[in-house]
Design a protein around this motif. Structure first.
Motif, PDB file in Angstrom:
ATOM      1  N   GLU A  11      18.269   3.924 -18.005  1.00 24.37           N
ATOM      2  CA  GLU A  11      17.866   3.198 -16.807  1.00 24.37           C
ATOM      3  C   GLU A  11      16.399   3.482 -16.550  1.00 24.37           C
ATOM      4  O   GLU A  11      15.963   4.633 -16.592  1.00 24.37           O
ATOM      5  CB  GLU A  11      18.711   3.631 -15.601  1.00 24.37           C
ATOM      6  N   ARG A  12      15.629   2.430 -16.295  1.00 23.90           N
ATOM      7  CA  ARG A  12      14.189   2.572 -16.102  1.00 23.90           C
ATOM      8  C   ARG A  12      13.759   1.866 -14.820  1.00 23.90           C
ATOM      9  O   ARG A  12      14.031   0.678 -14.627  1.00 23.90           O
ATOM     10  CB  ARG A  12      13.431   1.973 -17.300  1.00 23.90           C
ATOM     11  N   PHE A  13      13.086   2.597 -13.947  1.00 20.56           N
ATOM     12  CA  PHE A  13      12.538   2.010 -12.725  1.00 20.56           C
ATOM     13  C   PHE A  13      11.385   1.077 -13.081  1.00 20.56           C
ATOM     14  O   PHE A  13      10.513   1.434 -13.866  1.00 20.56           O
ATOM     15  CB  PHE A  13      12.040   3.127 -11.801  1.00 20.56           C
ATOM     16  N   ILE A  14      11.380  -0.135 -12.496  1.00 15.88           N
ATOM     17  CA  ILE A  14      10.368  -1.136 -12.810  1.00 15.88           C
ATOM     18  C   ILE A  14       9.383  -1.343 -11.674  1.00 15.88           C
ATOM     19  O   ILE A  14       8.172  -1.312 -11.850  1.00 15.88           O
ATOM     20  CB  ILE A  14      11.027  -2.482 -13.181  1.00 15.88           C
ATOM     21  N   ASP A  15       9.883  -1.572 -10.465  1.00 17.86           N
ATOM     22  CA  ASP A  15       8.959  -1.913  -9.375  1.00 17.86           C
ATOM     23  C   ASP A  15       9.625  -1.734  -8.023  1.00 17.86           C
ATOM     24  O   ASP A  15      10.854  -1.629  -7.913  1.00 17.86           O
ATOM     25  CB  ASP A  15       8.486  -3.363  -9.526  1.00 17.86           C
ATOM     26  N   LEU A  16       8.794  -1.699  -6.988  1.00 17.16           N
ATOM     27  CA  LEU A  16       9.234  -1.657  -5.604  1.00 17.16           C
ATOM     28  C   LEU A  16       8.379  -2.647  -4.827  1.00 17.16           C
ATOM     29  O   LEU A  16       7.152  -2.601  -4.905  1.00 17.16           O
ATOM     30  CB  LEU A  16       9.095  -0.244  -5.024  1.00 17.16           C
ATOM     31  N   VAL A  17       9.019  -3.558  -4.107  1.00 15.19           N
ATOM     32  CA  VAL A  17       8.279  -4.575  -3.373  1.00 15.19           C
ATOM     33  C   VAL A  17       8.837  -4.714  -1.968  1.00 15.19           C
ATOM     34  O   VAL A  17      10.016  -4.436  -1.708  1.00 15.19           O
ATOM     35  CB  VAL A  17       8.357  -5.962  -4.062  1.00 15.19           C
ATOM     36  N   HIS A  18       7.973  -5.118  -1.039  1.00 14.27           N
ATOM     37  CA  HIS A  18       8.403  -5.423   0.323  1.00 14.27           C
ATOM     38  C   HIS A  18       8.952  -6.842   0.357  1.00 14.27           C
ATOM     39  O   HIS A  18       8.398  -7.744  -0.260  1.00 14.27           O
ATOM     40  CB  HIS A  18       7.237  -5.278   1.295  1.00 14.27           C
ATOM     41  N   VAL A  19      10.042  -7.038   1.068  1.00 19.05           N
ATOM     42  CA  VAL A  19      10.651  -8.366   1.203  1.00 19.05           C
ATOM     43  C   VAL A  19      10.778  -8.711   2.673  1.00 19.05           C
ATOM     44  O   VAL A  19      10.821  -7.824   3.544  1.00 19.05           O
ATOM     45  CB  VAL A  19      12.039  -8.408   0.531  1.00 19.05           C
ATOM     46  N   SER A  20      10.835 -10.029   2.966  1.00 20.91           N
ATOM     47  CA  SER A  20      10.892 -10.473   4.357  1.00 20.91           C
ATOM     48  C   SER A  20      12.212 -10.118   5.012  1.00 20.91           C
ATOM     49  O   SER A  20      12.281  -9.806   6.204  1.00 20.91           O
ATOM     50  CB  SER A  20      10.668 -11.985   4.424  1.00 20.91           C
ATOM     51  N   ASP A  21      13.296 -10.162   4.239  1.00 20.92           N
ATOM     52  CA  ASP A  21      14.605  -9.750   4.744  1.00 20.92           C
ATOM     53  C   ASP A  21      15.434  -9.303   3.557  1.00 20.92           C
ATOM     54  O   ASP A  21      15.027  -9.436   2.411  1.00 20.92           O
ATOM     55  CB  ASP A  21      15.296 -10.889   5.502  1.00 20.92           C
ATOM     56  N   THR A  22      16.596  -8.750   3.834  1.00 20.74           N
ATOM     57  CA  THR A  22      17.411  -8.176   2.760  1.00 20.74           C
ATOM     58  C   THR A  22      18.682  -8.971   2.516  1.00 20.74           C
ATOM     59  O   THR A  22      19.687  -8.429   2.083  1.00 20.74           O
ATOM     60  CB  THR A  22      17.768  -6.708   3.101  1.00 20.74           C
ATOM     61  N   SER A  23      18.637 -10.272   2.811  1.00 23.27           N
ATOM     62  CA  SER A  23      19.765 -11.123   2.461  1.00 23.27           C
ATOM     63  C   SER A  23      19.843 -11.238   0.941  1.00 23.27           C
ATOM     64  O   SER A  23      18.856 -11.039   0.238  1.00 23.27           O
ATOM     65  CB  SER A  23      19.607 -12.512   3.078  1.00 23.27           C
ATOM     66  N   ALA A  24      21.023 -11.559   0.455  1.00 20.71           N
ATOM     67  CA  ALA A  24      21.208 -11.648  -0.997  1.00 20.71           C
ATOM     68  C   ALA A  24      20.258 -12.658  -1.614  1.00 20.71           C
ATOM     69  O   ALA A  24      19.672 -12.421  -2.666  1.00 20.71           O
ATOM     70  CB  ALA A  24      22.662 -12.016  -1.309  1.00 20.71           C
ATOM     71  N   CYS A  25      20.077 -13.804  -0.932  1.00 24.02           N
ATOM     72  CA  CYS A  25      19.202 -14.852  -1.480  1.00 24.02           C
ATOM     73  C   CYS A  25      17.760 -14.378  -1.553  1.00 24.02           C
ATOM     74  O   CYS A  25      17.072 -14.599  -2.544  1.00 24.02           O
ATOM     75  CB  CYS A  25      19.313 -16.103  -0.623  1.00 24.02           C
ATOM     76  N   SER A  26      17.292 -13.717  -0.492  1.00 27.28           N
ATOM     77  CA  SER A  26      15.916 -13.236  -0.459  1.00 27.28           C
ATOM     78  C   SER A  26      15.669 -12.214  -1.555  1.00 27.28           C
ATOM     79  O   SER A  26      14.644 -12.230  -2.231  1.00 27.28           O
ATOM     80  CB  SER A  26      15.608 -12.625   0.907  1.00 27.28           C
ATOM     81  N   LEU A  27      16.635 -11.311  -1.750  1.00 24.35           N
ATOM     82  CA  LEU A  27      16.485 -10.289  -2.781  1.00 24.35           C
ATOM     83  C   LEU A  27      16.465 -10.917  -4.171  1.00 24.35           C
ATOM     84  O   LEU A  27      15.718 -10.494  -5.044  1.00 24.35           O
ATOM     85  CB  LEU A  27      17.618  -9.261  -2.683  1.00 24.35           C
ATOM     86  N   LYS A  28      17.275 -11.951  -4.359  1.00 27.11           N
ATOM     87  CA  LYS A  28      17.298 -12.609  -5.665  1.00 27.11           C
ATOM     88  C   LYS A  28      15.975 -13.309  -5.956  1.00 27.11           C
ATOM     89  O   LYS A  28      15.456 -13.259  -7.064  1.00 27.11           O
ATOM     90  CB  LYS A  28      18.437 -13.630  -5.716  1.00 27.11           C
ATOM     91  N   LYS A  29      15.417 -13.970  -4.944  1.00 28.10           N
ATOM     92  CA  LYS A  29      14.130 -14.639  -5.125  1.00 28.10           C
ATOM     93  C   LYS A  29      13.064 -13.628  -5.534  1.00 28.10           C
ATOM     94  O   LYS A  29      12.292 -13.851  -6.466  1.00 28.10           O
ATOM     95  CB  LYS A  29      13.713 -15.345  -3.841  1.00 28.10           C
ATOM     96  N   ALA A  30      13.013 -12.503  -4.811  1.00 29.53           N
ATOM     97  CA  ALA A  30      12.026 -11.468  -5.131  1.00 29.53           C
ATOM     98  C   ALA A  30      12.273 -10.899  -6.518  1.00 29.53           C
ATOM     99  O   ALA A  30      11.336 -10.627  -7.276  1.00 29.53           O
ATOM    100  CB  ALA A  30      12.070 -10.362  -4.078  1.00 29.53           C
ATOM    101  N   MET A  31      13.551 -10.735  -6.867  1.00 29.21           N
ATOM    102  CA  MET A  31      13.894 -10.155  -8.163  1.00 29.21           C
ATOM    103  C   MET A  31      13.433 -11.048  -9.307  1.00 29.21           C
ATOM    104  O   MET A  31      12.803 -10.593 -10.260  1.00 29.21           O
ATOM    105  CB  MET A  31      15.404  -9.950  -8.239  1.00 29.21           C
TER     106      MET A  31
END
Length: 345
Positions: free
Chosen positions: A124-144
């Motif tokens: 397992e390798r850590f890739i990145d950390l980003v701020h998101v506008s909200d933590t809904s599943a859709c928002s997290l998927k878009k950021a991902m």
């Protein structure tokens, strides 16, 4: 040798997760951080290195300021990421996504890859950390998905295609699938590469403009260089950009359209505008983006503003008036006709 010393110290601090800077980084301080401390230790034990670093380095090129330290850390991060992607060997991978609030109560998302490396080991390798506008599943998927493309990882290689996040609904999953189809298009990749090139030029200029000790003359000269680079890209950069985008699409199995065919906008009901796809990308996207950027620079730094800055820079007494330029001073004076008549000029 000078640069390698700074990078070696940076790598050591990153390897052990140590902070770079201390409470007070001034020369007389006893609370300097690890970066300067280890650099001095390196200097004292390697005399050849000691001859070119810290006090023995040129005053404007010590490679120790916070910005340089961040650049070193970012360079190490990119090299680490390249090694991780190389270890993937273009095979399938899983994604671990988690979200939480930081100390400022801002939502943030972490992205970790899980895959089997070339030695057959599950890692397992850590890739990145980003701020998101909200933590809904859709928002997290878009950021991902955005992160995956930024790091040159193909979503088509995700095991199972769509990641199921806790609390996700069928609507969220459908939106994520729709987003993925839009991201995996030639036009999206084209715009991504175009903005990367244009914003990279602007970012370099922005960093220089924010320096408190930046010489005005050098700043204006770099501003003109940035304008020339953008203009050169407009006149000569189309083919190379198209090649880069096509190569990226080939690697990530993204369909490349026939550029000589007619262009059909998304809401045109199947009606062509009478222009080819290549013409649309070049004239309505490529030229427009660069022209907007050039216009923005010209609006903020017109000829008069540049003449004023260069004239003021010529009056700078630093280094025995090293920037003195009679012609630029005369241009500055002519901007104030009420103050300087012909006799005074």
């Amino acid at each position: 040798m000078h640069l390698e010393a700074s990078i070696d110290v940076s790598r050591l601090l990153l390897q052990y997760g140590l902070p770079f800077r201390g409470h007070d980084e001034s020369e007389s301080s006893i609370n300097q951080g690890f970066f300067l401390g280890f650099l001095r230790w390196h200097r004292d034990r390697h005399l050849d290195v000691g001859k070119v670093i810290l006090k023995n380095a040129p005053q404007n090129d010590t490679l120790t300021c916070p910005m340089i330290q961040k650049d070193n850390a970012n360079a190490c991060a990119k090299e680490t990421l390249k090694a991780i992607i190389g270890d993937l060997n273009e095979d399938y991978f899983g994604i671990l996504v988690d979200e939480s609030k930081n100390i400022s109560h801002k939502e943030q998302m972490t992205l970790v890859l899980r895959f089997v490396n070339k030695n057959g080991e599950v890692v397992e390798r850590f890739i990145d950390l980003v701020h998101v506008s909200d933590t809904s599943a859709c928002s997290l998927k878009k950021a991902m998905y955005s992160l995956l493309f930024v790091h040159s990882l193909s979503p088509s290689k995700i095991r199972g295609q769509v990641i199921e996040l806790e609390g996700s609904t069928s609507s969220d999953r459908n939106q994520a699938k729709y987003l993925l189809t839009k991201i995996k298009t030639f036009k999206f990749i084209f715009v991504l590469h175009l903005m990367l090139k244009v914003l990279a030029m602007s970012n370099e200029l922005s960093k220089i403009l924010q320096k408190k000790d930046q010489d005005i003359v050098n700043t204006v000269e770099f501003l003109n260089i940035t304008k020339k680079r953008l203009q050169d890209m407009r006149e000569n950069g189309w083919e190379s950009l198209l090649d880069d985008v096509s190569s990226f699409c080939d690697v990530h199995d993204i369909l490349i359209p026939k550029l000589d065919e007619s262009y059909f906008p998304g809401k045109s009901n199947g009606k062509s505008l009478g222009v080819g796809y290549a013409h649309h990308l070049r004239v309505e996207v490529f030229f427009v983006v660069i022209d907007v950027q050039l216009q923005e620079l010209n609006d903020h730094f017109d000829v008069v503003s540049s003449d004023l800055l260069l004239g003021m820079g010529s009056l700078n007494s630093v280094n025995s008036f090293s920037n003195f330029d009679k012609g630029k001073i005369m241009t500055l004076v002519k901007c104030y006709p009420s103050e300087f008549d012909d006799g005074k000029i």
